[in-house]
Design a protein around this motif. Structure first.
Motif, short mmCIF file in Angstrom:
data_model
loop_
_atom_site.label_atom_id
_atom_site.label_comp_id
_atom_site.label_asym_id
_atom_site.label_seq_id
_atom_site.Cartn_x
_atom_site.Cartn_y
_atom_site.Cartn_z
N LEU A 2 0.80 -1.24 -0.32
CA LEU A 2 0.10 -0.12 -0.01
C LEU A 2 0.86 1.21 0.00
CD1 LEU A 2 -2.77 1.60 0.35
CD2 LEU A 2 -2.56 1.28 2.95
N ASP A 3 1.91 1.23 0.82
CA ASP A 3 2.87 2.48 0.90
C ASP A 3 3.52 2.76 -0.34
OD1 ASP A 3 3.65 4.86 2.23
OD2 ASP A 3 5.51 3.68 2.39
N HIS A 4 3.86 1.70 -0.86
CA HIS A 4 4.56 1.83 -2.38
C HIS A 4 3.66 2.29 -3.39
CE1 HIS A 4 7.40 1.31 -5.44
NE2 HIS A 4 6.44 0.51 -6.01
N GLY A 50 -0.08 10.90 4.12
CA GLY A 50 0.33 11.01 5.63
C GLY A 50 -0.47 9.68 6.28
N ARG A 51 -1.56 9.41 5.83
CA ARG A 51 -2.42 8.24 6.44
C ARG A 51 -1.84 6.96 6.00
NH1 ARG A 51 -7.38 8.95 8.74
NH2 ARG A 51 -7.85 11.00 9.39
N ALA A 52 -1.36 6.82 4.77
CA ALA A 52 -1.05 5.31 4.14
C ALA A 52 -0.02 4.78 4.91
CB ALA A 52 -0.86 5.68 2.60
N VAL A 53 1.12 5.57 5.45
CA VAL A 53 2.16 5.30 5.97
C VAL A 53 1.86 4.26 7.39
CG1 VAL A 53 4.27 5.92 7.57
CG2 VAL A 53 3.55 7.11 5.56
N SER A 54 0.78 4.60 8.06
CA SER A 54 0.66 3.71 9.04
C SER A 54 -0.91 2.96 9.26
CB SER A 54 0.31 4.64 10.33
OG SER A 54 -0.72 5.77 10.11
N ALA A 55 -1.42 2.95 8.08
CA ALA A 55 -2.71 2.36 8.05
C ALA A 55 -2.59 0.92 7.44
CB ALA A 55 -3.65 2.95 7.03
N PRO A 56 -3.27 -0.08 8.13
CA PRO A 56 -2.88 -1.53 7.61
C PRO A 56 -3.93 -1.84 6.27
CG PRO A 56 -4.26 -1.45 9.34
CD PRO A 56 -3.67 0.01 9.34
#
Length: 172
Positions: free
Chosen positions: A62-64, A138-144
């Motif tokens: 997701l982050d990528h 900003g949210r994608a870094v920590s969201a599963p």
């Protein structure tokens, strides 16, 4: 322009319905790219995504995937959901005039039976969510996953309807 993200697991038919509804947005130049985030599907979801020209990756990426998005906005939608007539104009106007995250309104035409509306499962993505890229990054870094990514996100309601994916399960 908008980058679309769809999270799926063995939802080949639903994914095809959603992607076909988004074609007009791509033709109009509103949608730049579509990414399918897979949760380990064993059906033909990857084939549908490939045939539609979508990026297909695992949820772990997701982050990528977010880093590679081309649009300045992200539209998060569940497989099977379809925006109603007029969505291109409404969404185009919103992204041109606002920086607020937004969601589509519930369909007045395609309503679930009352008991399913009250007691059925509700997802944060059932009506689609549009998020500016800077908030999304900003949210994608920590969201599963996408559901958790939009949790707690303040949204305004767009004056355009979304036919929920759950409606197809009732109608079929």
């Amino acid at each position: 322009m908008i980058s679309v993200f769809v999270q799926c697991h063995n939802q080949e038919a639903e994914l095809a319905r959603t992607l076909s509804a988004l074609i007009s947005g791509a033709v109009e130049g509103l949608i730049s790219d579509v990414t399918i985030l897979d949760l380990g599907s064993s059906d033909g979801s990857s084939i549908v995504a490939d045939a539609a020209g979508c990026n297909f990756c695992s949820l772990a990426q997701l982050d990528h995937a977010v880093q590679k998005m081309r649009g300045e906005w992200a539209l998060l939608i569940e497989p099977g959901a379809r925006p109603a007539i007029g969505w291109i104009d409404v969404l185009g106007e919103h992204i041109a005039t606002s920086d607020a995250s937004a969601r589509f309104c519930a369909s007045k035409t395609y309503k679930l039976p009352i008991m399913k509306r009250i007691f059925g499962p509700k997802t944060r993505l059932q009506h689609g969510v549009i998020v500016p890229k800077h908030k999304f990054l900003g949210r994608a870094v920590s969201a599963p996953d996408l559901e958790q990514l939009v949790k707690g996100l303040r949204t305004i309601r767009l004056e355009c309807e979304m036919v929920p994916a759950a409606y197809l399960k009732v109608a079929v």
